[in-house]
Design an enzyme around this catalytic site. Sequence first.
Site, short mmCIF file in Angstrom:
data_model
loop_
_atom_site.label_atom_id
_atom_site.label_comp_id
_atom_site.label_asym_id
_atom_site.label_seq_id
_atom_site.Cartn_x
_atom_site.Cartn_y
_atom_site.Cartn_z
N TYR A 129 0.86 -1.19 0.00
CA TYR A 129 0.00 0.00 0.00
C TYR A 129 0.89 1.23 0.00
O TYR A 129 1.84 1.32 0.77
CB TYR A 129 -0.89 0.02 1.26
N GLU A 167 -3.62 7.46 -4.02
CA GLU A 167 -3.41 6.16 -3.39
C GLU A 167 -3.18 5.05 -4.42
O GLU A 167 -3.89 4.98 -5.42
CB GLU A 167 -4.67 5.84 -2.56
#
Length: 377
Positions: free
Chosen positions: A101, A189
């Site tokens: 992530y 993101e």
Amino acid sequence: MKLHEYQSKQIFAKYGIPIPKGRVAATATEARQIAEELGGRVVVKSQVLVGGRGKAGGIRLARSAKEAEEVATQILSMEIKGLPVRKVLVDSAANIEQEIYLGITNDRAARRPVFMASAAGGVEIEEVARTNPEKIIKVHIDPLLGLRDYQARDIAIGIDLPKEYWKQFGDICRGLWRAYMECDATLAEINPLVILKEKSLMALDGKMLVDDNALFRHPDLAEMRDVDEEDVAETEARKYGLSFIKLDGNIGCMVNGAGLAMTTMDIVKLFGGEPANFLDIGGGAGADKVAAAMRIILSDKNVKAILFNVFGGITRCDEVAKGILVALKEVKPTIPMVVRLVGTNAEEGRKLLADAHMITAETLADAAKKSVAAAKA
Ligand code: GDP
Ligand code: MN
């Protein structure tokens, strides 16, 4: 404004972040053609503006163009969290070794952007934050200095990234940082950023939120807005220049000024109620705007009472009252309405509303109490 995965990834690519080859399709036939062009295995990914598409069955692997067409047919007939799927992204499938992530958002408390990274990628970061908060590393960035090279290394070390990927990871962090800053984003993101079996990094998913208040200086981004995907009420509100955010309560609030709107919500809560929305009709709102605001509030079936809290400054209370009257004629609401008018032309406003069967209140506390009671009744 939320961007779709395919839009976010196109932006990432402009900033040098590697993404899979692929294109977006609105029909299953198109999806098959794209899969044919790409050759080999593909992933067919629903493009809806909600998370957790994978879990919902909105992301499927296909081994052939024919299979891509089949899964595209299925995905295009799905609804994910209430949103119909209108487009799919067809990407070359990746051979994943590890999912990471990587994201940037604003940390309001720290008053600066923050990089977040985790070796536990692929799953929603909120989930990781809840179950394994120690697995998320955070590095705050001085907005004037920008991302420093040592910070990118700190992030790489923090997620135990093997050294052979540090250089490429640094480039991706810098690319993501520039995308975030130059697009006036509030979130950028990549989840997952993957280590491929081929020993390089690639962004498989992308999500960006762009600050609505900065869109005026990004016409290219503003064009990406997908009105089909947005809440009808919010689109309608934007058309009339109203700041509107839907909430879960049952007391519709119509207020002029953002600060007063927040105060109104707080006081409604203080007296045991729950606001159904934040709505700022703005300074100097005329009758048409007020009518639009009322239609928007009433389009929410949860709303059991409306509270009008108007502080007449530039906004004239008689203008607002006229707006209310116009709206009443048009939408004929059956729910109780509480009105508090103070300031410029309040007296004229109250006179105009005298026959409108509204509950009047002198103070904000009184108005809040009365609307809480009315919503319960
Ligand atoms: P989300 O569920 O909406 O966040 O969608 P993602 O794009 O993140 O995809 C969810 C998951 O599907 C990823 O975490 C991967 O595990 C898997 N996935 C996505 N693309 C590929 C791919 O090209 N190959 C493989 N093997 N898995 C993929
Ligand atoms: Mn994802």
